[in-house]
Design a protein around this motif. Structure first.
Motif, PDB file in Angstrom:
ATOM      1  N   GLU A  49       9.213   0.068   6.506  1.00 58.27           N
ATOM      2  CA  GLU A  49       9.540   1.240   6.774  1.00 58.27           C
ATOM      3  C   GLU A  49      10.444   2.205   6.763  1.00 58.27           C
ATOM      4  O   GLU A  49      10.425   2.521   4.831  1.00 58.27           O
ATOM      5  CB  GLU A  49      11.330   1.147   7.480  1.00 58.27           C
ATOM      6  CG  GLU A  49      12.533   2.221   8.207  1.00 58.27           C
ATOM      7  CD  GLU A  49      13.374   1.925   9.002  1.00 58.27           C
ATOM      8  OE1 GLU A  49      14.445   2.645   9.469  1.00 58.27           O
ATOM      9  OE2 GLU A  49      13.529   1.338   9.332  1.00 58.27           O
ATOM     10  N   ILE A  55       8.394   3.156  11.460  1.00 60.46           N
ATOM     11  CA  ILE A  55       7.702   1.664  11.123  1.00 60.46           C
ATOM     12  C   ILE A  55       6.326   1.472  10.712  1.00 60.46           C
ATOM     13  O   ILE A  55       5.631   1.705  11.539  1.00 60.46           O
ATOM     14  CB  ILE A  55       8.013   1.001  11.867  1.00 60.46           C
ATOM     15  CG1 ILE A  55       9.548   1.494  12.415  1.00 60.46           C
ATOM     16  CG2 ILE A  55       8.149  -0.552  11.336  1.00 60.46           C
ATOM     17  CD1 ILE A  55      10.271   0.560  13.142  1.00 60.46           C
ATOM     18  N   SER A  56       5.628   1.681   9.105  1.00 65.19           N
ATOM     19  CA  SER A  56       4.561   1.378   9.749  1.00 65.19           C
ATOM     20  C   SER A  56       4.044  -0.237   9.349  1.00 65.19           C
ATOM     21  O   SER A  56       4.268  -1.082   8.807  1.00 65.19           O
ATOM     22  CB  SER A  56       3.861   1.838   7.987  1.00 65.19           C
ATOM     23  OG  SER A  56       3.720   3.308   7.811  1.00 65.19           O
ATOM     24  N   GLN A  57       3.350  -0.697  10.184  1.00 64.41           N
ATOM     25  CA  GLN A  57       2.616  -2.028  10.765  1.00 64.41           C
ATOM     26  C   GLN A  57       1.740  -2.116   9.784  1.00 64.41           C
ATOM     27  O   GLN A  57       0.067  -1.237   9.929  1.00 64.41           O
ATOM     28  CB  GLN A  57       2.235  -2.257  11.972  1.00 64.41           C
ATOM     29  CG  GLN A  57       3.331  -1.914  12.647  1.00 64.41           C
ATOM     30  CD  GLN A  57       2.853  -2.720  14.560  1.00 64.41           C
ATOM     31  OE1 GLN A  57       2.002  -2.216  15.064  1.00 64.41           O
ATOM     32  NE2 GLN A  57       3.459  -3.732  14.831  1.00 64.41           N
ATOM     33  N   GLN A  87      -6.243  -7.363   5.464  1.00 67.48           N
ATOM     34  CA  GLN A  87      -7.329  -6.998   4.887  1.00 67.48           C
ATOM     35  C   GLN A  87      -8.309  -8.354   4.802  1.00 67.48           C
ATOM     36  O   GLN A  87      -9.138  -8.132   4.034  1.00 67.48           O
ATOM     37  CB  GLN A  87      -7.432  -6.026   3.798  1.00 67.48           C
ATOM     38  CG  GLN A  87      -6.222  -5.175   3.384  1.00 67.48           C
ATOM     39  CD  GLN A  87      -7.402  -3.640   3.975  1.00 67.48           C
ATOM     40  OE1 GLN A  87      -8.484  -3.970   4.789  1.00 67.48           O
ATOM     41  NE2 GLN A  87      -6.209  -2.652   4.974  1.00 67.48           N
ATOM     42  N   GLU A 119      -1.784  -3.903   7.997  1.00 68.31           N
ATOM     43  CA  GLU A 119      -2.616  -4.432   8.384  1.00 68.31           C
ATOM     44  C   GLU A 119      -4.031  -5.565   7.164  1.00 68.31           C
ATOM     45  O   GLU A 119      -3.652  -5.227   5.721  1.00 68.31           O
ATOM     46  CB  GLU A 119      -4.049  -4.365   9.909  1.00 68.31           C
ATOM     47  CG  GLU A 119      -3.611  -3.576  10.478  1.00 68.31           C
ATOM     48  CD  GLU A 119      -4.670  -2.139  11.567  1.00 68.31           C
ATOM     49  OE1 GLU A 119      -5.514  -2.754  10.821  1.00 68.31           O
ATOM     50  OE2 GLU A 119      -4.342  -1.962  12.111  1.00 68.31           O
ATOM     51  N   GLU A 136       5.795  -5.257   8.305  1.00 67.16           N
ATOM     52  CA  GLU A 136       6.340  -3.419   8.883  1.00 67.16           C
ATOM     53  C   GLU A 136       7.230  -3.580   7.775  1.00 67.16           C
ATOM     54  O   GLU A 136       7.593  -3.960   7.014  1.00 67.16           O
ATOM     55  CB  GLU A 136       6.637  -4.422  10.103  1.00 67.16           C
ATOM     56  CG  GLU A 136       6.122  -4.734  11.241  1.00 67.16           C
ATOM     57  CD  GLU A 136       6.581  -4.536  12.598  1.00 67.16           C
ATOM     58  OE1 GLU A 136       8.295  -4.202  12.195  1.00 67.16           O
ATOM     59  OE2 GLU A 136       6.489  -5.102  14.116  1.00 67.16           O
ATOM     60  N   LYS A 152       9.664  -6.714   8.243  1.00 65.47           N
ATOM     61  CA  LYS A 152       9.669  -7.892   8.595  1.00 65.47           C
ATOM     62  C   LYS A 152       8.336  -8.684   8.539  1.00 65.47           C
ATOM     63  O   LYS A 152       7.213  -7.476   8.971  1.00 65.47           O
ATOM     64  CB  LYS A 152      10.404  -7.941   9.948  1.00 65.47           C
ATOM     65  CG  LYS A 152       9.643  -7.909  11.229  1.00 65.47           C
ATOM     66  CD  LYS A 152      10.374  -7.823  12.600  1.00 65.47           C
ATOM     67  CE  LYS A 152       9.392  -7.008  13.651  1.00 65.47           C
ATOM     68  NZ  LYS A 152       8.389  -8.610  14.420  1.00 65.47           N
ATOM     69  N   PRO A 161       1.180  -1.079  -0.048  1.00 60.20           N
ATOM     70  CA  PRO A 161       0.368  -0.364   0.197  1.00 60.20           C
ATOM     71  C   PRO A 161       0.897   1.374  -0.004  1.00 60.20           C
ATOM     72  O   PRO A 161       2.512   1.116   0.143  1.00 60.20           O
ATOM     73  CB  PRO A 161      -0.589  -0.323   1.303  1.00 60.20           C
ATOM     74  CG  PRO A 161      -0.079  -1.066   1.955  1.00 60.20           C
ATOM     75  CD  PRO A 161       1.118  -2.151   1.592  1.00 60.20           C
ATOM     76  N   LYS A 162       0.429   2.377  -0.142  1.00 62.20           N
ATOM     77  CA  LYS A 162       1.148   3.321   0.256  1.00 62.20           C
ATOM     78  C   LYS A 162       0.671   4.407   0.763  1.00 62.20           C
ATOM     79  O   LYS A 162       0.063   4.648   1.475  1.00 62.20           O
ATOM     80  CB  LYS A 162      -0.001   4.800  -1.594  1.00 62.20           C
ATOM     81  CG  LYS A 162       0.926   5.998  -1.026  1.00 62.20           C
ATOM     82  CD  LYS A 162       0.953   6.949  -2.630  1.00 62.20           C
ATOM     83  CE  LYS A 162       1.925   8.168  -2.586  1.00 62.20           C
ATOM     84  NZ  LYS A 162       3.493   7.935  -2.601  1.00 62.20           N
ATOM     85  N   LEU A 163       2.215   4.112   1.788  1.00 57.66           N
ATOM     86  CA  LEU A 163       2.119   4.319   3.358  1.00 57.66           C
ATOM     87  C   LEU A 163       2.522   5.591   3.782  1.00 57.66           C
ATOM     88  O   LEU A 163       2.483   6.491   4.726  1.00 57.66           O
ATOM     89  CB  LEU A 163       3.054   3.339   4.083  1.00 57.66           C
ATOM     90  CG  LEU A 163       2.950   1.769   3.803  1.00 57.66           C
ATOM     91  CD1 LEU A 163       3.968   0.941   3.961  1.00 57.66           C
ATOM     92  CD2 LEU A 163       1.594   1.944   4.539  1.00 57.66           C
ATOM     93  N   SER A 164       3.221   6.749   2.220  1.00 63.02           N
ATOM     94  CA  SER A 164       3.329   7.380   2.260  1.00 63.02           C
ATOM     95  C   SER A 164       3.634   8.966   2.331  1.00 63.02           C
ATOM     96  O   SER A 164       3.125   8.383   0.758  1.00 63.02           O
ATOM     97  CB  SER A 164       5.108   8.075   2.570  1.00 63.02           C
ATOM     98  OG  SER A 164       5.621   9.150   2.551  1.00 63.02           O
ATOM     99  N   PRO A 165       2.679   9.460   1.710  1.00 67.10           N
ATOM    100  CA  PRO A 165       2.082  10.499   0.671  1.00 67.10           C
ATOM    101  C   PRO A 165       3.566  11.330  -0.368  1.00 67.10           C
ATOM    102  O   PRO A 165       2.749  11.931  -0.595  1.00 67.10           O
ATOM    103  CB  PRO A 165       1.723  11.692   2.047  1.00 67.10           C
ATOM    104  CG  PRO A 165       1.733  11.443   2.864  1.00 67.10           C
ATOM    105  CD  PRO A 165       2.871  10.502   3.604  1.00 67.10           C
ATOM    106  N   VAL A 202      -1.707  -7.212  12.038  1.00 68.77           N
ATOM    107  CA  VAL A 202      -0.286  -7.041  11.326  1.00 68.77           C
ATOM    108  C   VAL A 202       0.096  -7.812  10.745  1.00 68.77           C
ATOM    109  O   VAL A 202       0.506  -9.175  11.203  1.00 68.77           O
ATOM    110  CB  VAL A 202       0.900  -6.720  12.366  1.00 68.77           C
ATOM    111  CG1 VAL A 202       1.656  -6.590  11.738  1.00 68.77           C
ATOM    112  CG2 VAL A 202      -0.113  -5.853  13.162  1.00 68.77           C
TER     113      VAL A 202
END
Lengths: 79, 302
Positions: free
Chosen positions: A40, A45-47, A51, A49, A38, A21, A8-12, A35
């Motif tokens: 970075e 550090i985005s976990q 869907q 999830e 993860e 990991k 997914p897009k985790l940072s704009p 989760v």
């Protein structure tokens, strides 16, 4: 049915992240909201999830890999 | 002043970026974040959440909360800690205030935070757009409380007067860091100008308008410098203080000096409360507008 999990897009601000990991291994059952892994990004550090409800079938990336938004990350077997 | 621990804040930049600590772990529900992003895009609104790439974005967007940034996306200043694009500013969008008000309504926000980029290019430095936005929000959302996070307006009192008169519930202006570090990380902004802004607002705002400021840690500040800042803020009766960890946005930004341990956030919290702030939030992921609603509620219900 096999469902694909894409990055997914985790940072704009960027579309490329370091893969951190796995929290689930192939064969593990997963529920929506668990989760999966993860990643970075610059500021966190985005976990990520799940869907889907099902069983993690395959991991397509490994710790330390550089991944792009949309890359195939995993497959989940959904009942 | 004595404290239980030694300050170990390195003032020089480390050669290699230290690994991200585990508290920077945040959860991310793509469906919820996408929904929010679409709504904001549809209304052509910018959020400081996305523009500054905030680590709390997943949590806040996931729970339907956001902080709007007006007059952007480009900022006329290039502060070294900041991730907001520095560039040629765009024309003022006179419909933007209405769209902020509509988004506030659509999201059902009971507390809304409005901030802006710096607009040193405008004759009013952007103050009038704050006024228009506050008025628009009040008209469409009479029960929603409003918090503004403003630039220093170059210390111009006519700009501050206008925003005060529009009647936000909380007036926030960030000090960002201690006096010594200020010229290292801020551009065209000074410690004394920012103190003056807070002082002026406190003296001229009605009693029920709270004055708030925030700082980042991890820029190389020392304990005694942080305590001096707290004293400076209490001397002018600032009400709220937020303290959070600086996270370096990219390789060109000011180099992170350290991940500040939780024990120091706790000590600063104690020291700040002892000095008489009405509310203090001190934790690594605290940002100026993070859980601002809960903050205001906590103080109002006292």
């Amino acid at each position: 049915m096999i469902k694909e999990v894409h990055m997914p897009k985790l940072s704009p601000k960027s579309d490329q992240y370091f893969f951190g990991k796995w929290d689930k291994q192939p064969g593990d059952s997963v529920k929506t909201g668990d989760v999966l892994f993860e990643v970075e990004t610059e500021k966190a550090i985005s976990q990520v999830e799940s869907q889907e409800d099902g069983t993690l079938k395959a991991q397509k990336v490994a710790t330390g890999d550089t991944t792009k938004v949309g890359d195939l990350v995993a497959t989940i077997e959904v009942a | 002043m004595t404290t239980n621990h030694q300050t170990s804040a390195p003032t020089k930049a480390p050669a290699k970026a230290p690994a991200k600590p585990s508290w920077l772990k945040v959860t991310y529900d793509q469906k919820k974040v996408d929904k929010m992003t679409d709504l904001l895009k549809g209304l052509k609104l910018n959020t400081v959440c996305a523009e500054a790439n905030c680590p709390n974005l997943g949590e806040c967007f996931g729970s339907g909360s956001a902080s709007f940034i007006i007059l952007g996306p480009n900022c006329t200043r290039a502060c070294r800690f900041c991730d907001i694009p520095h560039g040629h500013p765009k024309d003022v969008d006179l419909l933007e205030p209405l769209r902020v008000a509509q988004a506030t309504k659509k999201l059902g926000l009971t507390h809304v935070v409005v901030t802006s980029v710096d607009r040193d290019d405008l004759p009013d430095l952007g103050a009038d757009q704050f006024v228009r936005t506050i008025h628009a929000i009040k008209k469409l959302n009479p029960k929603t409380t409003i918090e503004v996070l403003t630039p220093d307006f170059q210390g111009r009192e006519d700009c501050l007067d206008k925003v005060i008169a529009a009647g936000p519930d909380v007036f926030n202006h960030n000090m960002e860091t201690v006096r010594r570090v200020t010229p290292l990380v801020r551009n065209r902004a000074t410690y004394d100008t920012s103190l003056h802004v807070l002082d002026y607002v406190k003296k001229h705002a009605p009693k029920n308008m709270y004055v708030k400021t925030g700082i980042m840690l991890g820029l190389g500040e020392k304990d005694e410098e942080v305590y001096q800042l707290m004293d400076d803020l209490r001397a002018i009766d600032v009400d709220f203080l937020t303290i959070g960890q600086y996270v370096q946005p990219g390789p060109k930004n000011y180099t992170l000096r350290e991940w500040v341990p939780m024990s120091r956030y706790q000590e600063y919290y104690k020291q700040a409360m002892k000095r008489g702030f009405k509310f203090v939030a001190s934790s690594p992921l605290v940002r100026s507008s993070y859980k601002a609603k809960e903050e205001l509620e906590a103080v109002e219900n006292k």
